[in-house]
Structures are given as structure tokens and as C-alpha cells.
Write a protein that holds these residues in place. Structure first.
Motif, short mmCIF file in Angstrom:
data_model
loop_
_atom_site.label_atom_id
_atom_site.label_comp_id
_atom_site.label_asym_id
_atom_site.label_seq_id
_atom_site.Cartn_x
_atom_site.Cartn_y
_atom_site.Cartn_z
N VAL A 90 8.48 0.24 8.33
CA VAL A 90 7.42 0.36 7.06
C VAL A 90 6.63 -0.80 6.85
CG1 VAL A 90 7.02 1.57 4.93
CG2 VAL A 90 8.74 2.53 6.68
N ARG A 91 5.59 -0.74 6.39
CA ARG A 91 4.88 -1.83 5.79
C ARG A 91 4.23 -1.41 4.78
NH1 ARG A 91 2.23 -4.98 11.08
NH2 ARG A 91 3.99 -5.85 11.85
N ILE A 92 3.89 -2.28 3.74
CA ILE A 92 2.82 -2.07 2.77
C ILE A 92 1.62 -2.99 3.29
CG2 ILE A 92 2.07 -2.28 0.26
CD1 ILE A 92 4.37 -0.33 0.73
N VAL A 93 0.52 -2.14 3.33
CA VAL A 93 -0.94 -2.73 3.97
C VAL A 93 -1.99 -2.47 3.12
CG1 VAL A 93 0.08 -2.43 6.40
CG2 VAL A 93 -1.31 -0.73 5.49
N GLY A 94 -2.94 -3.23 3.49
CA GLY A 94 -4.30 -3.06 2.83
C GLY A 94 -5.04 -2.27 3.57
N GLU A 95 -6.47 -2.17 3.07
CA GLU A 95 -7.21 -1.17 3.51
C GLU A 95 -7.84 -1.60 4.77
OE1 GLU A 95 -8.79 1.55 2.26
OE2 GLU A 95 -8.04 1.59 0.21
N ASP A 96 -8.09 -2.89 5.23
CA ASP A 96 -8.81 -3.23 6.26
C ASP A 96 -7.71 -3.93 7.53
OD1 ASP A 96 -11.20 -2.56 5.21
OD2 ASP A 96 -11.19 -4.56 4.12
N SER A 97 -6.41 -3.86 7.20
CA SER A 97 -5.61 -4.52 8.03
C SER A 97 -4.09 -4.03 8.12
CB SER A 97 -5.35 -5.79 7.79
OG SER A 97 -4.31 -6.56 8.50
N LEU A 98 -3.28 -3.97 9.40
CA LEU A 98 -2.12 -3.53 9.23
C LEU A 98 -1.14 -4.55 8.98
CD1 LEU A 98 -2.22 -1.12 12.55
CD2 LEU A 98 -1.81 -0.51 9.89
N GLU A 99 -1.51 -5.99 8.75
CA GLU A 99 -0.63 -6.77 8.38
C GLU A 99 -0.05 -6.51 6.92
OE1 GLU A 99 0.13 -9.80 9.88
OE2 GLU A 99 -0.80 -8.39 11.60
N PRO A 100 1.26 -6.93 6.82
CA PRO A 100 1.94 -6.59 5.64
C PRO A 100 1.58 -7.27 4.33
CG PRO A 100 3.42 -7.67 7.21
CD PRO A 100 2.09 -7.36 7.85
N LEU A 101 1.48 -6.76 3.22
CA LEU A 101 0.81 -7.50 2.05
C LEU A 101 2.05 -8.10 1.38
CD1 LEU A 101 -1.09 -4.51 0.04
CD2 LEU A 101 -1.85 -6.77 1.50
N PRO A 102 1.84 -9.30 0.53
CA PRO A 102 2.94 -9.81 -0.14
C PRO A 102 4.03 -8.87 -0.85
CG PRO A 102 0.80 -11.00 -0.56
CD PRO A 102 0.72 -9.65 0.19
N LEU A 103 5.12 -9.45 -0.79
CA LEU A 103 6.23 -8.70 -1.57
C LEU A 103 5.90 -8.28 -2.90
CD1 LEU A 103 9.06 -7.80 -0.60
CD2 LEU A 103 10.00 -9.85 -2.08
N GLY A 104 5.94 -6.82 -3.19
CA GLY A 104 5.69 -6.47 -4.83
C GLY A 104 4.37 -6.11 -4.74
N GLU A 105 3.45 -6.29 -3.86
CA GLU A 105 2.02 -5.99 -4.19
C GLU A 105 1.89 -4.42 -3.64
OE1 GLU A 105 -2.28 -7.54 -2.58
OE2 GLU A 105 -0.55 -9.02 -3.13
N ILE A 106 0.92 -3.72 -4.33
CA ILE A 106 0.60 -2.43 -4.21
C ILE A 106 -0.35 -2.36 -3.13
CG2 ILE A 106 -0.34 -0.36 -5.05
CD1 ILE A 106 0.48 -1.19 -7.62
N GLY A 107 -0.05 -1.44 -1.99
CA GLY A 107 -0.71 -1.12 -0.91
C GLY A 107 -0.27 0.20 -0.29
N GLU A 108 -1.10 0.60 0.82
CA GLU A 108 -0.77 1.82 1.43
C GLU A 108 0.46 1.70 2.40
OE1 GLU A 108 -2.95 5.27 4.39
OE2 GLU A 108 -4.07 3.37 3.99
#
Length: 562
Positions: free
Chosen positions: A395-413
Motif C-alpha cells: 500500500v502507498r499514499i500517492v498523489g494525483e499524477d504519480s504512483l510514487e509514495p508521498l512523504p510520511l504523514g502526508e495526505i494522499g490517495e
């Protein structure tokens, strides 16, 4: 080897909090999901498989009935890959039709018994189902809904077909009194009485061979919270994997000894995996409740002493607020897994105190068969989170335009990858491509991951409120409202506001005998939330619109505003 282990834990920090009894990875058999019934019937033939309001079925009897159903399907004929729709409440016939259809190689289409004619018609047309198994009480709707569909055969059963004596004799009298104009015309070629259909089938062993990674076991329709429901294609491999993933997570559950309280509808993917497939895989006893009624559930708990009770938060809330709850002995319940909606901390604490068992929150979607996350049942857990990913689940938390994981604690999808992730949407390649990317499923849910690998759902992307430029997540506000002693249920959504764009509105159901004003709730929220998150509007109601599984339908609330 240690370097590899360190790298794995850095990428999957949740593994540090796995109980030592649970491994990070398992082998999942490539076979027909119905073989779990065959295995349990072989190992525990005389164990109770089902209990329906006092009538008991052994595993030997259940397998016999499923074989008869499967062989009867072949006489219609039903071939491998044909779709068989099941429109039944929790009853033995629903279990028999499900495993019988799978044994015959059919693709099962579970259909909600409360669907309108239009909803049922759209689902039958979309799936291309040729057989429908349903209840006599539903035939007035069904007979109109099947027009211009591919349905060739309707197998009609009655609740009395699964009841013990003398209830099976008394039920038709009760039915005639409550539904005096109900008549089913069995002379129509397409309509077959359940008992007649079952006589067509032999008890010969049958189990269609499948390619588990490619062949579909089910087309399970999403709830349709956004537009037209989509048919989620779940393979035999998906269902086998998720059944085993949940089983190893519940590692203290003993083979052949557990009793599962089936108040969740089995036609919903949550009930299907954590109750039906789970109970059969563990050779447990499935205690069927035809619909969630707090009194009936409490009576079933008193009578049969279930050990496992998966449910939705609204179910636990209803039981906690029922006058018989304190009188009933809930001490047999050792494990409750809550899903379908956020579990308020207050509800968790009170139910654990009342039962003495563990109530933990999990998470999933129809697209993940459905379970992807769960809090450890007997280990380290974090209330307010959905827990950690199950074995073999990334499982990853990712942004709108990429599947790269966001920094720890940041809100994403949330993006999920694992053996339980669907094959795609039935006949919807564009929608499939939009959510399945490089093996990852974009869930549409917003959340965060902490340093321990525990995930928190903030809300659906579509439910996030943008108030004066600030993001407001309904779940956070609802949690605060739930903590108020007068509040029984709460739901929050964004409503149009000329100045802020959107503002926060709260829908409140109060506990019996309690009164509270908007001003008191406002003060309560202001002490616990930033000013921009505090509801600006309150509406007190007797109840909230709920799905069949107990999830608040924000869509219905929004429709009222239009």
C-alpha cells in the motif's frame, strides 16, 4: 539476508508490528474457491455448517445439496462462464446456490434483495445473467425487471424451504396473511420451484476446473455511490487469496470449532469473504440471520454463543443502545471485525467492555475482494486507524499524477497492490484503466500512513469538503460528534456556501431520551476542532439513510439538498 530484511521493513514498516504467528507472505492455491467446501466436508463431515433459525445442516449435507444444485444447473444447461444471479437474503438456499454455482463453473452475480425493478434490470442486463435464483416474496418485482434481459430460468424459493419444523409449516400461513395477493405462477416455462429444481440434480461429485488467475468466480457490483454501479470482476484466485489472508490474520481461530454470527448480508462482498468463505474455510458454523434486527441478533447470541461477529459500526451501535443488550450474555464473542464505515472510538470501547472480546477496524473495497487492511486483533493496534496491510499486500499514499509514495504523514490517495486486487470492471475498459495502473489499484480514498505503517482514512476524495480554501474531512468531524454522550449517529457533508464555497453540515440522530441544542454541539465541537472544521449547520433527524450493510448514504443526503 539481514540487509534484505531491513530493506523490506523500510518499504513495509507495518511488518514490524505483525504478530510472530503471521508471515509477510504465503502461497495461495490456484483452484476453484468452492474447493474450500469440499475440503471441510471431507475433514469435518458431521460438523455443523449452517444454522438457520434452529435448523442445522452438517458439512456432509451442505456439500450434498450444493452438488445437487450444480448438477441441476448443468441440465438447463449452464456452462462454464455463464452468469448465475442470486437475489436472496441470508438463508441456506443462498449458500447452496453460491457454492453450487461455483462448482458448476458459473460466474456468480450477487444481487441485493431490496433493489428496485430498475436497479435489478440494469444489473441483469449488464451482467448478461441467464439464471436468477430468488425469493417468492420478490417475484412481483423480478417478473417486471427481467423483461428484455438474457434471463432464461428463474429458480424460486421460499424462506420455509430452509426452516426447521414446525416453522416451515407455519411460515406459509404467515406469508399468506401478510401478502394475501402474492402468487407465483409455476406454470410459466421460465419459473422453476426450488424443490423441483433440486430434484433434477444428482449427488455426483462435481467441481469445474478453473484457471484461478483468469477465470472469474464473481461479478460483484459496487454500491453505486457515484453514478451507475460497476461490475467488479473477481477471479477464483482473488477470493482464495483474500480468504486465506483473513484466516491467517485470525490465527487463534480453531479449525472446526468457531461459530460465525452472520448478520452481515452474504450478498455483500464484506459478508461474503469474512463470513461465508471464512466460516466454510475454517469448517466453522455459520449462524444465519435473515436480516439485521437487534432483538433477533441478541436472541441468536444467547441461543448459539457465537465466537466471531463481523459487522458494520451501525450494528454495534444498535446493539449497544438496545435495552436487552445488558441482559444478554455477549461473553462468547471473542472477535469482532468492523468494516464498511469508520468505527467510532467510543463504540469500540463500549462494545469491548460489554462483550469482553476484541473489536477491531479493518478496511477494504469491492475491488480488493474486499479486505486489504486490518488492525492486529491480539497485538499492537491503533484506534482510529484501519490498521496495517494484510500479508502480500503493498500500500502507498500517492498523489494525483504519480504512483510514487508521498512523504510520511502526508495526505494522499491510497493505492493497493496484492493478490486480492480485482481483474477489472466488467465491460468497462476505460474505467478499469483509470484505476488499475502498473498493478496498483487507485482506491479513491484519501488517507495517511504513520511511521509504524498504520493507515488512517480521511475520506473519499469526492466527500472531502473544501471550506474557504481549507480541506475538511467528514470522518474527523464525525468522530468528535460521536464522542458527545447524546449523539447516537452522525454524518457530515459539504453544502454550498456563497462566502466559503462549501461549508460543513452535520446530520444528527440523538439517543433515546436525550436532548441537545445546536449551541451545545457547536461549543462541543469548537473545543475539539479548528474553527473551519466546526459544522455551521445542524439537522436533527430520527434516522439516517443507510445501505443494506449499514453505511450512511451521503449520496441520499446530498440528493435531498438538490
Amino acid at each position: 539476508m539481514r540487509e534484505h530484511s531491513d530493506r523490506q521493513e523500510n518499504e513495509r514498516p507495518w511488518l514490524r508490528h505483525y504478530p510472530y504467528q503471521v508471515s509477510a507472505s504465503y502461497e495461495y492455491p490456484k483452484r476453484n474457491i468452492a474447493t474450500i467446501l469440499i475440503d471441510s466436508a471431507h475433514d469435518f463431515p458431521n460438523n455443523e455448517a449452517l444454522d438457520f433459525l434452529g435448523r442445522s445442516y452438517t458439512y456432509k449435507e451442505l456439500q450434498r445439496q450444493c452438488r445437487k444444485f450444480a448438477n441441476a444447473l448443468k441440465t438447463l444447461p449452464v456452462s462454464k462462464g455463464d452468469r448465475v444471479a442470486i437475489m436472496l437474503p441470508n438463508c441456506p438456499q443462498a449458500v447452496i446456490a453460491y457454492y453450487g454455482g461455483l462448482l458448476a463453473g458459473a460466474i456468480i452475480v450477487q444481487t441485493n434483495p431490496i433493489y428496485t425493478e430498475r436497479e435489478l434490470h440494469n444489473q441483469l442486463v449488464d451482467s448478461g445473467a441467464t439464471v436468477l435464483v430468488t425469493l417468492d416474496l420478490l417475484m412481483p418485482r423480478v417478473s417486471k425487471a427481467i423483461e428484455e434481459t438474457a434471463i432464461r430460468h428463474i429458480i424460486v424459493t421460499s424462506l420455509s424451504d430452509g426452516l426447521p419444523f414446525p416453522k416451515n409449516v407455519l411460515y406459509p400461513v404467515k406469508r399468506r396473511k401478510e401478502y394475501p395477493h402474492l402468487k407465483v405462477n409455476y406454470k410459466i416455462k421460465e419459473v422453476i420451484r426450488w424443490s423441483s429444481f433440486m430434484r433434477r440434480g444428482t449427488e455426483t461429485a462435481i467441481c469445474e476446473e478453473v484457471d484461478a488467475d483468469k477465470d472469474l468466480a464473481m461479478i460483484q457490483y459496487t454500491g453505486g455511490t457515484t453514478g451507475q454501479p460497476k461490475g467488479v470482476m473477481l477471479t477464483h484466485g482473488n477470493l482464495v487469496a483474500n480468504t486465506l489472508q483473513v484466516a491467517v490474520w485470525c490465527y487463534r481461530m480453531e479449525q472446526g470449532k468457531e461459530r460465525y454470527l452472520a448478520a452481515l448480508p452474504l450478498f455483500h462482498v464484506f459478508g461474503l469473504t469474512v463470513l461465508l468463505n471464512q466460516a466454510i474455510y475454517k469448517a466453522g458454523s455459520l449462524l444465519l440471520v435473515p436480516r439485521f434486527d437487534p432483538k433477533m441478533v441478541l436472541e441468536t447470541i444467547r441461543r448459539r454463543k457465537p465466537t466471531i461477529f463481523p459487522g458494520a459500526p451501525t450494528m454495534y451501535i444498535a446493539l449497544l443502545n438496545h435495552p436487552l443488550a445488558l441482559e444478554g450474555d455477549l461473553g462468547s464473542i471473542r472477535v469482532c471485525v468492523s468494516g464498511a464505515a469508520p468505527l467510532p472510538r467510543d463504540v469500540q470501547d463500549k462494545f469491548e467492555l460489554l462483550s469482553g472480546g476484541k473489536l477491531i477496524e479493518g478496511y477494504g473495497l469491492t475491488e480488493t475482494s474486499p479486505v486489504s487492511h486490518c488492525n492486529p486483533i491480539w497485538g499492537f493496534r491503533k484506534s482510529g486507524t484501519i490498521g496495517v496491510p494484510l500479508p502480500d499486500t503493498d500500500v502507498r499514499i500517492v498523489g494525483e499524477d504519480s504512483l510514487e509514495p508521498l512523504p510520511l504523514g502526508e495526505i494522499g490517495e491510497l493505492a493497493v497492490r496484492g493478490p486480492q486486487v480485482m481483474a477489472g470492471y466488467w465491460n468497462r475498459p476505460k474505467e478499469t484503466d483509470a484505476v488499475l495502473q502498473d498493478g496498483w489499484l487507485r482506491t479513491g480514498d484519501l488517507g495517511t500512513m504513520d511511521e509504524d505503517g498504520f493507515f488512517t482514512i480521511m475520506d473519499r476524495k469526492k466527500d472531502m469538503i473544501l471550506a474557504g480554501g481549507f480541506n475538511v474531512y467528514p470522518r474527523e468531524v464525525e468522530e468528535v460528534l460521536f464522542e458527545h454522550p447524546a449523539v447516537k449517529e452522525a454524518s457530515v457533508l459539504g453544502v454550498p456556501d456563497e462566502y466559503r464555497g462549501e461549508t460543513v453540515k452535520a446530520y444528527i440522530v440523538l439517543k433515546d431520551g436525550w436532548q441537545v441544542s445546536e449551541m451545545q454541539l457547536d461549543r462541543w465541537c469548537r473545543d475539539r476542532l479548528a474553527a473551519f472544521k466546526v459544522p455551521k449547520q445542524y439537522e436533527f433527524r430520527e434516522n439516517l439513510p443507510l445501505s443494506i450493510i449499514g453505511k450512511v448514504l451521503r449520496r441520499k443526503l446530498k440528493e435531498e439538498l438538490e
